[in-house]
Design a protein around this motif. Structure first.
Motif, mmCIF file in Angstrom:
data_model
loop_
_atom_site.group_PDB
_atom_site.id
_atom_site.type_symbol
_atom_site.label_atom_id
_atom_site.label_comp_id
_atom_site.label_asym_id
_atom_site.label_seq_id
_atom_site.Cartn_x
_atom_site.Cartn_y
_atom_site.Cartn_z
ATOM 1 N N ASN A 4 -49.965 -7.546 -31.166
ATOM 2 C CA ASN A 4 -50.583 -7.533 -32.489
ATOM 3 C C ASN A 4 -49.883 -6.549 -33.422
ATOM 4 O O ASN A 4 -49.686 -6.827 -34.610
ATOM 5 C CB ASN A 4 -52.063 -7.164 -32.379
ATOM 6 C CG ASN A 4 -52.899 -8.288 -31.789
ATOM 7 O OD1 ASN A 4 -52.495 -9.446 -31.813
ATOM 8 N ND2 ASN A 4 -54.051 -7.952 -31.254
ATOM 9 N N ASP A 8 -48.023 -7.184 -36.926
ATOM 10 C CA ASP A 8 -48.346 -6.460 -38.162
ATOM 11 C C ASP A 8 -47.082 -5.920 -38.822
ATOM 12 O O ASP A 8 -46.934 -5.969 -40.050
ATOM 13 C CB ASP A 8 -49.314 -5.306 -37.863
ATOM 14 C CG ASP A 8 -50.674 -5.787 -37.376
ATOM 15 O OD1 ASP A 8 -51.036 -6.935 -37.680
ATOM 16 O OD2 ASP A 8 -51.362 -5.011 -36.695
ATOM 17 N N SER A 31 -50.727 1.027 -43.633
ATOM 18 C CA SER A 31 -51.361 -0.161 -43.063
ATOM 19 C C SER A 31 -51.111 -0.253 -41.566
ATOM 20 O O SER A 31 -52.034 -0.488 -40.772
ATOM 21 C CB SER A 31 -50.821 -1.414 -43.762
ATOM 22 O OG SER A 31 -51.247 -2.586 -43.097
ATOM 23 N N VAL A 32 -49.848 -0.062 -41.157
ATOM 24 C CA VAL A 32 -49.503 -0.184 -39.734
ATOM 25 C C VAL A 32 -50.127 0.964 -38.941
ATOM 26 O O VAL A 32 -50.654 0.762 -37.839
ATOM 27 C CB VAL A 32 -47.977 -0.229 -39.566
ATOM 28 C CG1 VAL A 32 -47.601 -0.197 -38.091
ATOM 29 C CG2 VAL A 32 -47.407 -1.476 -40.223
ATOM 30 N N MET A 35 -53.729 0.245 -38.398
ATOM 31 C CA MET A 35 -53.974 -0.799 -37.417
ATOM 32 C C MET A 35 -53.701 -0.316 -35.995
ATOM 33 O O MET A 35 -54.356 -0.768 -35.050
ATOM 34 C CB MET A 35 -53.129 -2.030 -37.738
ATOM 35 C CG MET A 35 -53.619 -2.785 -38.967
ATOM 36 S SD MET A 35 -55.400 -3.119 -38.926
ATOM 37 C CE MET A 35 -55.520 -4.108 -37.445
ATOM 38 N N LYS A 76 -53.865 -11.212 -36.066
ATOM 39 C CA LYS A 76 -52.460 -10.805 -36.130
ATOM 40 C C LYS A 76 -51.916 -10.924 -37.553
ATOM 41 O O LYS A 76 -52.458 -11.639 -38.383
ATOM 42 C CB LYS A 76 -51.617 -11.699 -35.205
ATOM 43 C CG LYS A 76 -51.925 -11.537 -33.734
ATOM 44 C CD LYS A 76 -51.010 -12.434 -32.910
ATOM 45 C CE LYS A 76 -51.276 -12.284 -31.421
ATOM 46 N NZ LYS A 76 -50.385 -13.143 -30.610
ATOM 47 N N PHE A 79 -51.861 -7.180 -43.152
ATOM 48 C CA PHE A 79 -51.098 -6.255 -43.993
ATOM 49 C C PHE A 79 -51.972 -5.757 -45.130
ATOM 50 O O PHE A 79 -52.554 -6.549 -45.870
ATOM 51 C CB PHE A 79 -49.860 -6.963 -44.552
ATOM 52 C CG PHE A 79 -49.054 -6.138 -45.518
ATOM 53 C CD1 PHE A 79 -48.898 -4.775 -45.348
ATOM 54 C CD2 PHE A 79 -48.430 -6.740 -46.597
ATOM 55 C CE1 PHE A 79 -48.145 -4.022 -46.230
ATOM 56 C CE2 PHE A 79 -47.672 -6.007 -47.488
ATOM 57 C CZ PHE A 79 -47.526 -4.643 -47.316
#
Length: 224
Positions: A4, A8, A31-32, A35, A76, A79
């Motif tokens: 996942n 991303d 964002s990453v 996550m 998945k 963003f």
């Protein structure tokens, strides 16, 4: 979990022209980072370690500016562009290849119990500052305009703008992820333009009517 995260990272490289490499995305994109924290917190949450999961999510909020409840289910290719101020509630469900911009809230109305937050379909784009509030579904391929406030279900492949949100385009299917936040319909502008055209038509009719009446009066005076 790692599959996942790779998805991303790939989503950022695909959708953000400013991203130059996977390492840059992994190290520099909130964002990453958010996550990575969320994938871990979500696994702990499902295992019953809710307090530790909440602590990780709150730490992530301080680090990234993005608040994601560990109970939220996210697919998945997710963003969040820029990301600051994004809030995602506990019972939110997000599909694959979804894009959010800064300031988005996926929240509840405060009146619901159980499922309180929205379900976001695949390939949905939600513009900056938009609020999606309540336990309804935003269908696959739909687009929510910036600053829209969405309070009811959105069918697939639709575009929603305004406060409260109004569907201004239906079945606007696109291939892949539609990131265009500029060329959205403006229903208020359309109504104003329609009113201006109608006013112009009425003024023209009045000028014709009173012009004809004046000519008749002038002709009658001339006959006398």
């Amino acid at each position: 979990m790692f599959d996942n995260i790779r998805a991303d990272i790939a989503a950022v490289l695909e959708r953000d022209p400013a991203a130059k490499s996977s390492w840059e995305v992994l190290l520099c994109y909130p964002s990453v980072k958010a996550m990575v924290y969320h994938r871990l917190a979500h696994r702990l949450y499902l295992s019953g370690h809710t307090t530790l999961a909440r602590w990780i999510s709150q730490h992530s909020r301080h680090v990234t500016g993005i608040e994601i409840h560990p109970g939220a289910c996210i697919g998945k290719g997710f963003f969040i562009d820029h990301g600051d101020g994004v809030v995602i509630g506990e019972t939110t469900v997000i599909g694959d290849d979804v894009t959010l911009y800064q300031g988005v809230t996926l929240g509840g109305t405060g009146k619901d119990v159980g499922k309180r937050h929205p379900t976001i379909g695949n390939r949905v784009t939600i513009g900056a500052g938009a609020k999606v509030l309540g336990p309804f579904t935003v269908g696959d391929g739909s687009k929510i305009g910036a600053s829209a406030v969405v309070l009811k279900e959105v069918p697939p492949n639709c575009t929603v703008v305004g406060n409260p949100g109004r569907i201004v385009r239906r079945e606007g299917a696109v291939h892949g992820v539609d990131l265009d936040q500029i060329h959205l319909p403006d229903p208020v502008k359309a109504h104003i333009e329609a009113l201006e055209r109608r006013v112009g038509e009425l003024e023209e009719q009045m000028h014709r009517h009173y012009g004809t009446k004046r000519m008749k009066e002038e002709n009658s005076h001339a006959d006398l």
